[in-house]
Design a protein around this motif. Structure first.
Motif, short mmCIF file in Angstrom:
data_model
loop_
_atom_site.label_atom_id
_atom_site.label_comp_id
_atom_site.label_asym_id
_atom_site.label_seq_id
_atom_site.Cartn_x
_atom_site.Cartn_y
_atom_site.Cartn_z
N LYS A 1 0.84 -1.19 0.00
CA LYS A 1 0.00 0.00 0.00
C LYS A 1 0.87 1.24 0.00
O LYS A 1 1.10 1.88 1.03
CB LYS A 1 -0.91 -0.03 1.23
N ARG A 2 1.38 1.60 -1.17
CA ARG A 2 2.30 2.73 -1.26
C ARG A 2 2.29 3.29 -2.68
O ARG A 2 1.80 2.67 -3.62
CB ARG A 2 3.72 2.29 -0.90
N ASP A 3 2.82 4.51 -2.78
CA ASP A 3 3.15 5.17 -4.03
C ASP A 3 1.95 5.29 -4.95
O ASP A 3 0.81 5.44 -4.50
CB ASP A 3 4.31 4.46 -4.71
N ILE A 4 2.18 5.22 -6.26
CA ILE A 4 1.15 5.54 -7.25
C ILE A 4 0.03 4.52 -7.26
O ILE A 4 -1.09 4.81 -7.68
CB ILE A 4 1.80 5.66 -8.64
N VAL A 5 0.31 3.30 -6.77
CA VAL A 5 -0.72 2.27 -6.79
C VAL A 5 -1.88 2.64 -5.88
O VAL A 5 -3.05 2.42 -6.21
CB VAL A 5 -0.12 0.92 -6.39
N PHE A 6 -1.58 3.26 -4.75
CA PHE A 6 -2.62 3.63 -3.80
C PHE A 6 -2.66 5.15 -3.62
O PHE A 6 -2.94 5.64 -2.52
CB PHE A 6 -2.37 2.95 -2.45
N ALA A 7 -2.39 5.89 -4.70
CA ALA A 7 -2.54 7.34 -4.65
C ALA A 7 -4.00 7.69 -4.42
O ALA A 7 -4.91 7.08 -5.01
CB ALA A 7 -2.03 7.97 -5.94
N ALA A 8 -4.25 8.66 -3.58
CA ALA A 8 -5.63 9.05 -3.26
C ALA A 8 -6.34 9.58 -4.50
O ALA A 8 -5.74 10.22 -5.37
CB ALA A 8 -5.63 10.11 -2.16
N SER A 9 -7.61 9.29 -4.59
CA SER A 9 -8.40 9.73 -5.73
C SER A 9 -8.51 11.25 -5.75
O SER A 9 -8.64 11.90 -4.70
CB SER A 9 -9.80 9.11 -5.68
N LEU A 10 -8.43 11.82 -6.93
CA LEU A 10 -8.58 13.27 -7.06
C LEU A 10 -9.98 13.72 -6.70
O LEU A 10 -10.18 14.88 -6.30
CB LEU A 10 -8.26 13.70 -8.50
N TYR A 11 -10.95 12.84 -6.81
CA TYR A 11 -12.33 13.22 -6.51
C TYR A 11 -12.58 13.35 -5.01
O TYR A 11 -13.57 13.96 -4.61
CB TYR A 11 -13.30 12.19 -7.09
#
Length: 1274
Positions: A1262-1272
């Motif tokens: 659970k790190r980096d771009i894989v679990f980046a927070a949604s922009l929405y």
């Protein structure tokens, strides 16, 4: 405690007569004064006016007792130094201390209303005594712990589903196959159900105690302190409730004597809010109990007349007095609502559930907005469900902007769970329902967006489960695209929930569409755009043929230039595709018809088309600046290496020119960037797959179809009308465009007109049930005890066509029962003793002959024997053993008929007897069944032309007549007018009739018949068996004595009528029972698998393995076996999560060669477990092969996940993986949910080490771009 005296030394001359006394433990002191007498000491402390001061125990003992003896006093900090184990002395007698049973009744004072004088006391029942989430499905049960209020708990019972009915007494008394027969009379107190022996409660060598106490070796029999039980409480029984059927749950078998696969306990109906009840085992006991309590079961809820649960609403005209009827609306839009929106608001204000079916971008979200605002006004809650997680994020942003008080609930994100409106996927809501979430109590509306997703083969079952499991108080809003069977679907939902649904359906688009064919491929031919379907829905054949001619003209010119052998009409190459897109986009830019969504049904072609437009720039310099700033702001949260990913750099370059790509292979963060830029009008051309059509409202000016054919995972096919309507609906922006433009590219040949007409104007796909049984569903329902899997199957959409006539069938059952009672019992004594077996023999003989005749009509040898001219024996309601002559045989295979000239009595108008003979009941005597007594006319011979079915032919004789069938048919053909009496049939008919009469009268023992197996060569095993059975039954007819009785015709007619009624009754009862369920055999097979694995006990109780499997959502059986087999125990966290990737990775692929030996061994164990489970399923009767089951587990991403968990950057992961970046991200995100489920399962079984390992593995991935927070959500 007494204080000893202290001998004080004599006071000196300088000492004052003072004494200092400490009071209590608070540090207070008191000064005692007063001169003592001569030679006297100060007053002793025991004689103080206030008595002795308080005694304080030593602080050491207090600390030991509070902090070491009771861990509740431990401080929350520095818990490492706290003691972890507290020894206590064993107290065997403490086992006999029973918690007092909650009092189920109370006393209510009765007073005089005028004086207030006490008249007496009345005993009354206390509702909802002893209820909890662990034993009751009632909404009246107390709420659970606050930590479980949102998602519930796997040990909770769900709330009672709305629409379930009370069971009948017959259902309660009926035992199921899996339910134990509990004997309530003998040994129930010492031998539990299911055990062969129990516990001897009598001490050895002693007399029985008055109170039942278990004897413990070496201890004296203790005296139990049992609270006294009042006489009314004894009379009331368990919980003080009347144990009548109406107090149990609706429409399920009772725990005592039902067909539910349960043990000896069950859960009552939440409508009564009672706990467990003992049985009223007989109707007499039930009536006596009801009479004693002066209580009668409530009447069933009234049903609408003729089961009309779906009420269509006319939405074609506006509501003129809308403002007067809704003077204070809960929500106001900045536009005037459409007629269907006005009708929906009126229904919502009246509290009705409704189904809204409208085109894409028609404004269905406005209905959801009003429901959310209405719930906020009522201070209730709303749940908005969506089919995909991305759509949930988009709706969260939109609704949060509109309402503010909005929460989001996904697998890994939980934002504002206390909000009045919660947005989630349908799978999350299903989990909340099964786990008994307390949020369900406060629900007023559940909004199902894109409910036509119920057609999805994989996930459609989730929608049906949720609709069935929702409680009675929850109202429904179903939003769907246009569907042809909206009324049927609403009728199913209304009948399932016992709630009328208003159906609002409209085909009107807010922005009409125009559809074109485009054949251009260069700047010179870029204007070849032909109108195919105008805004009013008129199909233009002229435009179609113009497109065909334009394509032919360019083909001929190409052939003249490059030669006829050059490929021109086949597939197109990248260069030709680039020319087509440049020409089309140039035309659209010239006509100001940008932005455009280009639907391309291939991820790779989307990327190829976008890359081919390398020289095209569609945005201005100001727009470039806005795009650059927005893109940099969105990727600023990524780490440095993730910002330099090839896909990120490529997408930044495309967006700088106004071109976007949107498909499953794109990183989720980049897809959100593309969506937001497209909604702002900065993306002019968007190459997308069809998933873009199922999302938030993002319309474009133009929609382009790269092709009207797609690959659906199995083969190539044309688009379905519903798919075309869904995607083309993105064309046309409300308030900006007068019409929307839809263009179909003709890169190759122009599609056929019939295919275009079917795709564009065909009926949308009907909603069809995708209901299937899953192990998780079965275990969750078995765990709830009071709910049955059969009830879930019965209420599914797949069973609705078979169950919609259930009320009429129930009424017919009651009518048949009354008719049977009026008919009486037939005589079965003396000469009529063998009447029942004779009737069975007759019916068996007739059925065997009917089967033989059907097989005969389907075989070649049989048709050769049943050719025109063959004499047959006809047996129909009009004719009994009459000879017939076949004249014509129809050519239909399944419904073949035989046109036959049948011998009969001559009608009265043609010289026959003037008075019809009295009608003799159809009583089959042996000679009639053996065809030894043929029909012979009493007077002149008559004839009839009949079309016979194969079953109407009782026998095929060996006789044939040489006749002219065509001439006979011509003579027998009915005339246009009446035949004159003087005119008689032709000679051919008369000769044939006379010959038939001669054969019938000249054969007292009947005509010789052809053997179906020998002469007619029937070799079908079923036919051979039927022929043997017919011979055996025919030979036994002569041994019956009932046929010789003079009362035989009357008794046989009565018995046959009774048997016919019984057969009809049995058939209807079968249709109304669980045995007629389509998925019942598969249910028994899956339960057999669960029993073989030890997940379900024989009595139906869910064991530990079953409880583990019910927590898992993917491959429950294999994953549970891995957990119970400790396969993950020797693995490190990164190896465990890599091994679990096979549970979520889809698609075939070779396993990676470079993995640690421990992980390689784990992969072999997974294959072995999968093969074992697959074989077990096949042995239990399931159709899935072992190879297909094992192939579901793909190890192609094991190395990728392993390296990602070890910390490899995503740029290296993208080069290592054989799939696109978006697929890798989706797999790892789903894997994190699997880790969370496994962690919860490990905690359930007490495996703290495995739970910690899963938590560590989850943190690793659970790190980096894989679990980046949604922009929405930002």
């Amino acid at each position: 405690m007494e204080l000893e005296r202290i001998a004080l030394p004599p006071r000196g001359p300088l000492e004052l007569p003072l004494a200092l006394l400490e009071l209590g433990c608070a540090g207070r002191f008191e000064l005692l004064t007063g001169p003592p007498g001569p030679g006297e000491a100060p007053p002793p402390r025991s004689t103080l006016p206030q008595g002795l001061p308080p005694f304080a125990p030593p602080p050491v003992s207090e600390l030991e007792q509070r902090f070491l003896g009771t861990p509740e006093w431990l401080p929350p900090h520095q818990h490492e130094r706290a003691r972890r184990c507290w020894q206590r002395a064993p107290e065997p007698r403490a086992l006999f201390a029973l918690e007092p049973t909650p009092v189920a009744g109370g006393l209510r004072a009765e007073r005089d209303p005028h004086s207030g004088a006490l008249r007496g006391f009345t005993e009354e029942l206390l509702p909802d005594v002893g209820l909890s989430a662990k034993n009751s499905l009632s909404l009246r049960r107390p709420p659970g712990p606050p930590g479980q209020s949102l998602r519930g708990s796997a040990t909770n019972f769900p709330f009672w589903p709305g629409g379930l009915d009370e069971p009948s007494l017959e259902q309660i008394r009926t035992h199921g196959d899996e339910e134990e027969d509990v004997d309530f009379e003998t040994d129930l107190l010492v031998t539990p159900p299911g055990l062969k022996r129990g516990v001897d409660y009598k001490p050895p060598g002693r007399a029985a105690l008055g109170e039942s106490a278990m004897w413990i070796h070496g201890a004296e029999p203790p005296r139990m302190q049992v609270p006294p039980i009042s006489l009314p409480a004894q009379r009331r029984g368990w919980g003080g409730r009347c144990p009548c059927p109406a107090s149990w749950r609706p429409s399920t078998r009772s725990t005592w004597g039902g067909t539910r696969p349960r043990g000896a306990q069950g859960t009552p109906s939440p409508r009564q809010g009672a706990a467990l009840h003992p049985p009223c085992a007989t109707p007499t006991a039930w009536k006596r109990c009801c009479r004693r309590r002066r209580w009668s079961p409530p009447p069933p809820p009234p049903e609408p007349p003729e089961e009309q649960w779906a009420i269509p609403i006319d939405a074609s005209t506006p509501v003129e007095d809308f403002d007067q009827r809704i003077p204070d609306p809960a929500f106001k839009w900045p536009f005037v609502p459409d007629p269907f929106q006005q009708q929906a608001v009126l229904c919502l204000e009246q509290g009705h559930s409704l189904l809204v079916a409208a085109h894409t971008s028609a404004g269905k979200t406005a209905v959801a907005e009003y429901a959310i605002a209405l719930a906020q006004r009522h201070m209730t809650r709303t749940i908005y469900t969506s089919p995909i997680k991305a759509l949930s994020n988009q709706k969260f942003r939109d609704f949060k902007t509109t309402f503010g008080d909005v929460g989001l609930l996904t697998g890994d994100v939980q934002l504002r769970p206390e909000a009045s409106c919660l947005i989630m996927t349908t799978e999350i809501l299903r989990s909340m329902l099964y786990n008994g979430s307390d949020v369900i109590r406060e629900l007023e509306w559940v909004i199902f967006d894109e409910v036509h997703y119920i057609n999805d083969a994989e996930r459609g079952v989730v929608w049906e489960e949720v609709l069935i499991m929702l409680p009675e108080h929850v109202k429904l809003i179903l939003l769907s695209a246009t569907i042809p069977n909206a009324l049927e679907f609403a009728q199913w939902v209304g009948r399932t929930k016992r709630r009328r649904l208003r159906v609002i359906s409209t085909r009107q688009r807010p922005v009409p569409l125009e559809h074109f064919l485009y054949t251009g491929n260069s700047p010179r031919t870029r204007h070849q755009l032909f109108l195919l379907l105008d805004a009013r829905g008129n199909f233009s054949t002229q435009g179609y043929y113009a497109a065909v001619e334009a394509k032919k003209e360019r083909t001929s010119k190409h052939a003249q230039t490059f030669g006829a052998k050059q490929p021109t009409m086949g597939g197109t190459g990248p260069g030709q595709d680039r020319g087509v897109w440049l020409a089309l986009l140039g035309l659209l830019r010239e006509r100001e018809q940008l932005p455009v969504v280009a639907f391309t049904f291939s991820r790779s072609r989307c990327d190829e088309h976008a890359d081919a437009l390398g020289s095209l720039d569609l945005v201005s310099s100001a727009e470039k600046g806005r795009i650059r700033l927005f893109f940099q702001r969105c990727i600023a949260r990524l780490r440095g290496s993730d910002r330099r990913l090839p896909q990120v750099l490529r997408m930044a370059e495309l967006l700088q020119r106004g071109i976007g790509v949107h498909h499953g292979g794109v990183l989720p963060l980049l897809k959100e960037v593309v969506e937001m830029l497209f909604s702002q009008g900065l993306v002019k051309v968007l190459f997308a797959t069809e998933t873009f059509a199922m999302g938030v409202n993002m319309p474009a000016r133009t929609v382009v179809f790269d092709s009207i054919r797609k690959h659906d995972g199995n083969n190539f096919r044309d688009l379905l009308p519903g798919e075309y309507v869904q995607m083309s609906g993105r064309a046309g922006r409300r308030g900006l465009d007068s019409t929307g433009t839809v263009i179909i590219l003709c890169k190759g040949p122009v599609p056929e007109m019939a295919d275009l007409h079917r795709v564009m104007l065909g009926r949308p796909t009907r909603l069809q049930s995708q209901f299937r049984l899953t192990y998780s569903m079965i275990l969750n329902l078995l765990r709830a005890q009071a709910l049955r899997v059969e009830d879930m199957m019965r209420r599914s959409f797949s069973e609705f066509p078979l169950r919609r006539d259930a009320p009429a069938q129930e009424r017919r059952v009651a009518e048949l029962q009354r008719e049977l009672a009026a008919l009486g019992e037939p005589e079965a004594e003396g000469a009529m003793a063998d009447l029942p077996p004779y009737h069975r023999a007759v019916q068996g003989l007739r059925q065997a002959r009917a089967l033989l005749q059907r097989r005969l009509a389907e075989s070649v040898a049989g048709l050769r024997a049943l050719a025109p001219g063959r004499v047959v024996v006809v047996c129909t309601p009009k004719h009994r053993n009459a000879l017939g002559l076949i004249l014509q045989v129809s050519s239909e295979g399944s419904s073949r008929t035989f046109t036959t000239l049948v011998l009969c009595e001559k009608p009265p108008g043609e010289g026959g007897p003037a008075v019809d003979p009295p009608k003799v009941p159809d009583v089959p005597y042996p000679e009639d069944l053996l065809l030894t007594r043929l029909f012979v006319p009493e007077g002149a011979c008559g004839h009839m032309l009949e079309k016979l079915q194969p079953g109407d032919i009782a026998g095929v004789t060996a006789k044939t007549l040489r006749v002219n069938p065509e001439k006979l048919l011509q003579e027998l053909r009915p005339r246009q007018g009446p035949r004159p009496r003087s005119e008689s049939p032709g000679m051919e008919v008369g000769v044939a009739v006379q010959e038939l009469a001669r054969l019938a009268g000249g054969a007292p023992g009947g005509l010789p018949l052809l053997d179906p197996v020998g002469a007619l060569q029937l070799r079908d095993p079923e036919a051979v068996e039927a022929a043997a059975r017919a011979r055996t039954l025919a030979a036994s007819l002569g041994s019956f004595h009932c046929v010789h009785s003079p009362r035989f015709p009357q008794q046989y007619t009565q018995f046959a009528a009774r048997q016919e009624l019984l057969e009809q009754l049995e058939h209807l009862q079968f249709l109304l029972s669980d045995q007629s369920l389509l998925l019942l055999p598969e249910y028994h097979q899956r339960v057999a698998v669960l029993r073989a694995l030890g997940y379900v006990a024989e009595g139906g109780a869910v064991a530990l393995g079953g409880r583990l499997a019910s927590l898992l959502s993917n491959h429950e059986l294999v994953l549970t076996e891995l957990l119970l087999g400790n396969v993950l125990a020797p693995l490190r966290p990164e190896e465990s999560v890599a091994l679990l990737s096979c549970m979520v990775c889809q698609g075939r692929g070779e396993p990676p060669p470079h993995v640690p030996p421990a992980l390689q061994q784990g992969m072999e164990q997974v294959r072995a477990v999968a093969q074992r489970v697959g074989r077990l399923q096949q042995e239990c009767g399931l159709s899935q092969s072992v190879e297909e089951f094992v192939e579901q587990f793909s190890f192609s991403l094991v190395e990728v996940v392993y390296e990602w968990a070890r910390g490899m950057p995503f740029a290296d992961i993208a080069r290592l993986a054989a799939v696109q970046e978006g697929a890798v991200v989706r797999c790892i995100q789903q894997l994190e949910e699997t880790c969370r489920e496994v962690r919860q399962a490990a905690r359930l079984v007490g495996e703290s080490a495995l739970a910690a390992k899963m938590e560590a593995a989850s943190n690793m991935i659970k790190r980096d771009i894989v679990f980046a927070a949604s922009l929405y959500t930002q």
